[in-house]
Design an enzyme around this catalytic site. Structure first.
Site, PDB file in Angstrom:
ATOM      1  N   LYS A  38      18.115  49.144   9.171  1.00 44.04           N
ATOM      2  CA  LYS A  38      18.194  49.092  10.237  1.00 44.04           C
ATOM      3  C   LYS A  38      17.313  50.880  10.112  1.00 44.04           C
ATOM      4  O   LYS A  38      17.911  51.647   8.685  1.00 44.04           O
ATOM      5  CB  LYS A  38      18.580  48.771  11.865  1.00 44.04           C
ATOM      6  CG  LYS A  38      19.702  49.740  12.046  1.00 44.04           C
ATOM      7  CD  LYS A  38      20.467  49.634  13.099  1.00 44.04           C
ATOM      8  CE  LYS A  38      21.747  50.303  13.112  1.00 44.04           C
ATOM      9  NZ  LYS A  38      22.377  49.814  14.862  1.00 44.04           N
ATOM     10  N   ARG A 136      27.260  47.033  25.867  1.00 42.11           N
ATOM     11  CA  ARG A 136      25.694  46.811  25.250  1.00 42.11           C
ATOM     12  C   ARG A 136      24.471  45.419  25.545  1.00 42.11           C
ATOM     13  O   ARG A 136      24.006  46.146  26.252  1.00 42.11           O
ATOM     14  CB  ARG A 136      25.739  48.176  24.196  1.00 42.11           C
ATOM     15  CG  ARG A 136      24.405  48.715  24.192  1.00 42.11           C
ATOM     16  CD  ARG A 136      24.445  48.762  22.508  1.00 42.11           C
ATOM     17  NE  ARG A 136      24.551  48.717  21.234  1.00 42.11           N
ATOM     18  CZ  ARG A 136      24.772  49.133  19.539  1.00 42.11           C
ATOM     19  NH1 ARG A 136      24.799  50.878  20.098  1.00 42.11           N
ATOM     20  NH2 ARG A 136      25.130  48.278  18.726  1.00 42.11           N
ATOM     21  N   TYR A 264       9.672  81.943  16.469  1.00 43.15           N
ATOM     22  CA  TYR A 264       9.443  81.453  17.546  1.00 43.15           C
ATOM     23  C   TYR A 264      10.911  82.368  19.054  1.00 43.15           C
ATOM     24  O   TYR A 264      12.186  82.367  18.994  1.00 43.15           O
ATOM     25  CB  TYR A 264       9.471  80.598  18.341  1.00 43.15           C
ATOM     26  CG  TYR A 264       7.889  79.749  18.070  1.00 43.15           C
ATOM     27  CD1 TYR A 264       6.489  80.070  17.782  1.00 43.15           C
ATOM     28  CD2 TYR A 264       8.297  79.055  16.287  1.00 43.15           C
ATOM     29  CE1 TYR A 264       5.800  79.387  17.618  1.00 43.15           C
ATOM     30  CE2 TYR A 264       6.939  77.902  16.071  1.00 43.15           C
ATOM     31  CZ  TYR A 264       5.783  79.268  16.978  1.00 43.15           C
ATOM     32  OH  TYR A 264       4.424  77.727  15.958  1.00 43.15           O
ATOM     33  N   MET A 313       8.399  73.217  14.057  1.00 39.65           N
ATOM     34  CA  MET A 313       8.222  72.239  13.835  1.00 39.65           C
ATOM     35  C   MET A 313       7.655  71.677  12.262  1.00 39.65           C
ATOM     36  O   MET A 313       8.701  70.728  11.998  1.00 39.65           O
ATOM     37  CB  MET A 313       6.762  71.893  14.429  1.00 39.65           C
ATOM     38  CG  MET A 313       6.275  70.919  14.044  1.00 39.65           C
ATOM     39  SD  MET A 313       4.594  70.053  14.971  1.00 39.65           S
ATOM     40  CE  MET A 313       5.071  70.410  16.652  1.00 39.65           C
TER      41      MET A 313
END
Length: 368
Positions: A38, A136, A264, A313
């Site tokens: 997965k 779950r 930043y 980013m």
């Protein structure tokens, strides 16, 4: 492995083969093995990983969602594929691509039977998920009689497997809880199996279960993180090989004077003259902001360099004041030489989160 000239995630299939063979050595020859592929095979390349595992003789695969299974089928994978968290809206697609759904509630069982009967199917394979304490997904063991009664009312489905999932099989402090889960699973089996005239596949253990609870291997074991090189303990990690190596290069070097800032929000302020390097990857590539502000280090020419300031980013900056390096030099974030587990741990997270976060825009390079 060759020197890179760009950001790349190298997928080493020889390491995958090593891990597969090691995990196979921990189970009986007659016990089946399911490979969990997965999340793009834990952030790598699901089709490439699955193809190699098929050649190695794996018995089964598992994915989280239907589309992941469809992608494997389109990639040529033929072994059985269990969909661990199917949604009822995808049941026809599950059937179209010969995927096996995990049925985990009265609602999903009713919805799948309705779909199977509409398509006039006979004995379509399903797996039943029993909730033994993870809380779950899954039927409660007390619902076992309801399950068998409902399935006895239709010829459209057949129980291919019955399974559960251990919550803390890697944690020695939780051995009592794991044994409690195993007993819960046995209780459900004891109620379901006598009412069937065939034997479904019983599977309970994940990677840590394989290593720590051989008495609970049953007919099949499931391995995810172990295939990719992590055994959930330092001792087991030494016996496995990381499949993925994340590499990049130095784009530019800056000489920062004392008092100047980097990035930043001025996330790094130089307390002395500092040499920094900018790397071409950032939180859009899966190296999230949690790894910044000197929590983690990368490897350049055999030396460690801290990630400084706020991760951007598409870029991040590192301190190379004490390292002899140049623009264009290779940088390793994690891999065989530098553990993803350590990289993640230093930022307060786990290897699973780090490796599955690597963006699909990062180029994958398959190494045999």
């Amino acid at each position: 492995m060759s020197q890179t000239s760009e950001t790349v995630l190298e997928i080493n299939l020889s390491a995958l083969e090593h891990n597969y063979k090691y995990l196979r050595s921990q189970i009986a020859p007659t016990t089946k093995m399911l490979g969990v592929v997965k999340a793009f095979a834990y952030g790598s390349d699901a089709v490439a990983i699955a193809k190699r595992l098929e050649k190695l003789g794996i018995n089964y695969f598992a994915v989280a969602y239907t589309q992941e299974g469809v992608s494997l089928r389109k990639g040529g994978i033929e072994k059985p594929i269990l969909v661990l968290h199917p949604q009822s809206t995808n049941f026809e697609e599950v059937i179209e691509h010969n995927l096996f759904p995990n049925i985990y509630s009265k609602y999903t069982l009713g919805a799948f039977i309705k779909t199977a009967e509409k398509l006039q199917l006979k004995k379509y394979p399903i797996h039943l998920k029993i909730n033994t304490g993870l809380n779950r997904l899954g039927f409660d063991p007390e619902e076992a009689n309801w399950i068998t009664d409902r399935i006895a009312q239709t010829e459209s489905v057949k129980i291919e497997g019955i399974f559960s999932h251990l919550a803390a099989s890697e944690d020695k402090a939780e051995r009592d809880f794991t044994k409690y889960q195993i007993e819960n699973y046995k209780s459900a089996l004891d109620q379901i199996l006598p009412k069937l005239d065939y034997k479904p596949i019983r599977h309970l253990c994940n990677t840590s279960g394989i290593l720590n609870y051989p008495e609970a291997h049953y007919d099949m074991v499931r391995t995810g993180i172990g295939l990719y090189g992590f055994g959930n303990s330092a001792e087991e990690d030494q016996k496995l090989q990381p499949v993925a190596t994340l590499k990049t290069i130095i784009s530019q070097i800056h000489h920062i004077k004392k008092g100047e800032s980097v990035g930043y929000n001025r996330g790094f302020k130089a307390e002395k003259d500092t040499k920094t390097a900018t790397l071409p990857l950032g939180h859009a590539d899966g190296i999230n902001r949690i790894y910044g502000k000197q929590k983690t280090k990368v490897l350049i020419n055999g030396q460690l360099a801290s990630i400084i300031g706020n991760v951007c980013m598409d870029m991040l900056m590192i301190d190379i004041s004490e390292i002899d390096c140049e623009e264009g030099d290779e940088v390793i974030l994690f891999g065989k030489e530098k553990s993803a587990e350590e990289f993640a741990h230093n930022a307060g997270t786990i290897s699973y989160e780090l490796i599955t976060s690597i963006s699909q825009r990062v180029k994958r390079k398959i190494i045999n």
